[in-house]
Design a protein around this motif. Structure first.
Motif, PDB file in Angstrom:
ATOM      1  N   ALA A 132       0.812  -1.220   0.000  1.00  0.00           N
ATOM      2  CA  ALA A 132       0.000   0.000   0.000  1.00  0.00           C
ATOM      3  C   ALA A 132       0.849   1.276   0.000  1.00  0.00           C
ATOM      4  O   ALA A 132       0.343   2.366  -0.289  1.00  0.00           O
ATOM      5  N   SER A 133       2.124   1.158   0.305  1.00  0.00           N
ATOM      6  CA  SER A 133       2.981   2.355   0.336  1.00  0.00           C
ATOM      7  C   SER A 133       3.433   2.776  -1.065  1.00  0.00           C
ATOM      8  O   SER A 133       4.053   3.824  -1.238  1.00  0.00           O
ATOM      9  N   GLU A 134       3.136   1.947  -2.067  1.00  0.00           N
ATOM     10  CA  GLU A 134       3.515   2.259  -3.450  1.00  0.00           C
ATOM     11  C   GLU A 134       2.269   2.576  -4.279  1.00  0.00           C
ATOM     12  O   GLU A 134       1.158   2.167  -3.936  1.00  0.00           O
ATOM     13  N   THR A 135       2.468   3.286  -5.382  1.00  0.00           N
ATOM     14  CA  THR A 135       1.378   3.539  -6.335  1.00  0.00           C
ATOM     15  C   THR A 135       1.561   2.577  -7.507  1.00  0.00           C
ATOM     16  O   THR A 135       2.600   2.588  -8.166  1.00  0.00           O
ATOM     17  N   TRP A 136       0.541   1.741  -7.724  1.00  0.00           N
ATOM     18  CA  TRP A 136       0.658   0.678  -8.723  1.00  0.00           C
ATOM     19  C   TRP A 136      -0.236   0.935  -9.928  1.00  0.00           C
ATOM     20  O   TRP A 136      -1.349   1.430  -9.790  1.00  0.00           O
ATOM     21  N   THR A 137       0.254   0.552 -11.101  1.00  0.00           N
ATOM     22  CA  THR A 137      -0.520   0.627 -12.338  1.00  0.00           C
ATOM     23  C   THR A 137      -0.371  -0.707 -13.052  1.00  0.00           C
ATOM     24  O   THR A 137       0.733  -1.256 -13.123  1.00  0.00           O
ATOM     25  N   PHE A 138      -1.512  -1.214 -13.581  1.00  0.00           N
ATOM     26  CA  PHE A 138      -1.440  -2.508 -14.260  1.00  0.00           C
ATOM     27  C   PHE A 138      -0.814  -2.341 -15.636  1.00  0.00           C
ATOM     28  O   PHE A 138      -1.193  -1.457 -16.404  1.00  0.00           O
ATOM     29  N   ASP A 139       0.158  -3.185 -15.932  1.00  0.00           N
ATOM     30  CA  ASP A 139       0.860  -3.153 -17.216  1.00  0.00           C
ATOM     31  C   ASP A 139       0.338  -4.307 -18.076  1.00  0.00           C
ATOM     32  O   ASP A 139       0.735  -5.458 -17.885  1.00  0.00           O
ATOM     33  N   PRO A 140      -0.586  -4.031 -19.019  1.00  0.00           N
ATOM     34  CA  PRO A 140      -1.196  -5.112 -19.819  1.00  0.00           C
ATOM     35  C   PRO A 140      -0.173  -5.890 -20.642  1.00  0.00           C
ATOM     36  O   PRO A 140      -0.324  -7.092 -20.842  1.00  0.00           O
ATOM     37  N   ALA A 146       2.895  -2.563 -11.923  1.00  0.00           N
ATOM     38  CA  ALA A 146       4.189  -1.871 -11.915  1.00  0.00           C
ATOM     39  C   ALA A 146       4.037  -0.505 -11.239  1.00  0.00           C
ATOM     40  O   ALA A 146       2.965   0.093 -11.242  1.00  0.00           O
ATOM     41  N   THR A 147       5.146  -0.036 -10.638  1.00  0.00           N
ATOM     42  CA  THR A 147       5.157   1.303 -10.036  1.00  0.00           C
ATOM     43  C   THR A 147       5.696   2.291 -11.078  1.00  0.00           C
ATOM     44  O   THR A 147       6.268   1.908 -12.092  1.00  0.00           O
ATOM     45  N   GLU A 148       5.519   3.586 -10.798  1.00  0.00           N
ATOM     46  CA  GLU A 148       6.149   4.611 -11.628  1.00  0.00           C
ATOM     47  C   GLU A 148       7.666   4.493 -11.441  1.00  0.00           C
ATOM     48  O   GLU A 148       8.133   4.211 -10.329  1.00  0.00           O
ATOM     49  N   PRO A 149       8.440   4.727 -12.509  1.00  0.00           N
ATOM     50  CA  PRO A 149       9.903   4.658 -12.355  1.00  0.00           C
ATOM     51  C   PRO A 149      10.391   5.690 -11.335  1.00  0.00           C
ATOM     52  O   PRO A 149       9.914   6.814 -11.304  1.00  0.00           O
ATOM     53  N   THR A 186      22.960   7.716 -12.378  1.00  0.00           N
ATOM     54  CA  THR A 186      21.622   7.619 -11.770  1.00  0.00           C
ATOM     55  C   THR A 186      21.020   6.243 -12.040  1.00  0.00           C
ATOM     56  O   THR A 186      21.253   5.637 -13.088  1.00  0.00           O
ATOM     57  N   TRP A 187      20.256   5.736 -11.037  1.00  0.00           N
ATOM     58  CA  TRP A 187      19.482   4.509 -11.189  1.00  0.00           C
ATOM     59  C   TRP A 187      18.038   4.890 -11.505  1.00  0.00           C
ATOM     60  O   TRP A 187      17.475   5.784 -10.890  1.00  0.00           O
ATOM     61  N   ARG A 188      17.405   4.194 -12.451  1.00  0.00           N
ATOM     62  CA  ARG A 188      15.980   4.374 -12.754  1.00  0.00           C
ATOM     63  C   ARG A 188      15.313   3.034 -12.424  1.00  0.00           C
ATOM     64  O   ARG A 188      15.542   2.039 -13.114  1.00  0.00           O
ATOM     65  N   THR A 189      14.518   3.006 -11.349  1.00  0.00           N
ATOM     66  CA  THR A 189      13.965   1.741 -10.828  1.00  0.00           C
ATOM     67  C   THR A 189      12.448   1.674 -10.982  1.00  0.00           C
ATOM     68  O   THR A 189      11.740   2.615 -10.612  1.00  0.00           O
ATOM     69  N   THR A 190      11.979   0.547 -11.501  1.00  0.00           N
ATOM     70  CA  THR A 190      10.539   0.258 -11.568  1.00  0.00           C
ATOM     71  C   THR A 190      10.309  -1.071 -10.859  1.00  0.00           C
ATOM     72  O   THR A 190      10.977  -2.069 -11.148  1.00  0.00           O
ATOM     73  N   LYS A 191       9.361  -1.082  -9.917  1.00  0.00           N
ATOM     74  CA  LYS A 191       9.048  -2.327  -9.192  1.00  0.00           C
ATOM     75  C   LYS A 191       7.865  -3.015  -9.876  1.00  0.00           C
ATOM     76  O   LYS A 191       6.935  -2.362 -10.349  1.00  0.00           O
ATOM     77  N   PHE A 192       7.922  -4.363  -9.893  1.00  0.00           N
ATOM     78  CA  PHE A 192       6.840  -5.153 -10.480  1.00  0.00           C
ATOM     79  C   PHE A 192       6.277  -6.100  -9.422  1.00  0.00           C
ATOM     80  O   PHE A 192       6.966  -6.465  -8.480  1.00  0.00           O
ATOM     81  N   SER A 193       5.020  -6.497  -9.591  1.00  0.00           N
ATOM     82  CA  SER A 193       4.410  -7.413  -8.622  1.00  0.00           C
ATOM     83  C   SER A 193       3.286  -8.225  -9.268  1.00  0.00           C
ATOM     84  O   SER A 193       2.541  -7.722 -10.119  1.00  0.00           O
ATOM     85  N   GLY A 194       3.196  -9.468  -8.825  1.00  0.00           N
ATOM     86  CA  GLY A 194       2.106 -10.341  -9.268  1.00  0.00           C
ATOM     87  C   GLY A 194       1.018 -10.449  -8.217  1.00  0.00           C
ATOM     88  O   GLY A 194       0.105 -11.276  -8.336  1.00  0.00           O
TER      89      GLY A 194
END
Length: 242
Positions: A132-140, A146-149, A186-194
């Motif tokens: 819940a601490s992250e903002t998630w968007t479904f990646d079709p 996935a989160t915003e980078p 710089t690191w550009r990180t995107t988190k993914f989750s199932g």
């Protein structure tokens, strides 16, 4: 009599029948209880010593035990037969939100459903939920969330010299080494989750709880039907011991 009343007395009847049958079995394994004797004494001549007659009564008769056991088991056979015959016609609809989901479901299957839904409820309750601490968007395209980078800097410690005292003719310079953090990229990180969004899990829980309530209601309705008492035990034991 209603089916739910028959179900209520079935367990007690089974328990008593098993107890009585076990007791009868143990009784018939004691030969002394089935044996009796009667004897009298007659001396060889009139002056001989006299002894009183002796007797032991038969305490248990196998036929009596059979008759009593048959009576007890006849009640059990009749109760179970009444329940099973009634279960053949005890049916009810499973209705959720005013819509019939399953039509005319047998009471025995409703009982099965009720037990299965308890396990399914546990399964749904333990489904993984998105952080819940992250903002998630479904990646079709990837078929997961996935989160915003997020951009973070990469630093590296670079050694630097700090001259504490300049060199003289007599003494070398006093130099202190220290490390400075220098940005190297710089690191550009995107988190993914199932995992699943919390509202999806809550929606599933709401559905199964509605279905559980509907199945329970249907089972009670099916078990509330009037039953016809079955008398099959007497025929069985008349054939066996008659």
């Amino acid at each position: 009599m209603k089916l739910n009343q028959v179900i209520a007395i079935e367990k007690g009847t089974k328990s008593r029948s098993l107890q009585d049958l076990t007791e009868a079995h143990h009784t018939l394994q004691k030969p002394a209880l089935l044996a009796g004797i009667a004897r009298t004494y007659r001396p060889k001549d009139e002056e001989g010593e006299q002894f009183p007659p002796e007797s032991t009564r038969v305490q248990v008769k196998a036929e009596d035990v059979i008759r009593k056991t048959s009576e007890v088991l006849t009640k059990l056979f009749d109760v179970v037969a009444t329940k099973d015959w009634a279960n053949c016609s005890a049916k009810a609809d499973v209705t959720v939100d005013g819509t019939v989901l399953l039509s005319q479901v047998p009471a025995t299957y409703l009982l099965f459903l009720e037990k299965q839904l308890v396990d399914l409820h546990t399964f749904i309750k333990k489904l993984p939920v998105l952080d819940a601490s992250e903002t998630w968007t479904f990646d079709p395209s990837a078929d997961y969330w996935a989160t915003e980078p997020m951009q973070t800097i990469k630093t590296k410690k670079i050694p630097r010299n700090h001259v504490k005292a300049e060199a003289t003719e007599k003494h070398p310079a006093q130099v202190e080494v220290y490390y400075e953090d220098v940005v190297v990229g710089t690191w550009r990180t995107t988190k993914f989750s199932g995992a699943l969004p919390a509202n999806r899990v809550n929606e599933l829980l709401n559905r199964i709880e509605k279905l559980q309530e509907a199945v329970k209601f249907a089972r009670e309705e099916a078990n509330n039907m009037e039953v016809t008492e079955q008398k099959v035990g007497a025929k069985v034991f008349q054939y066996l011991f008659g």
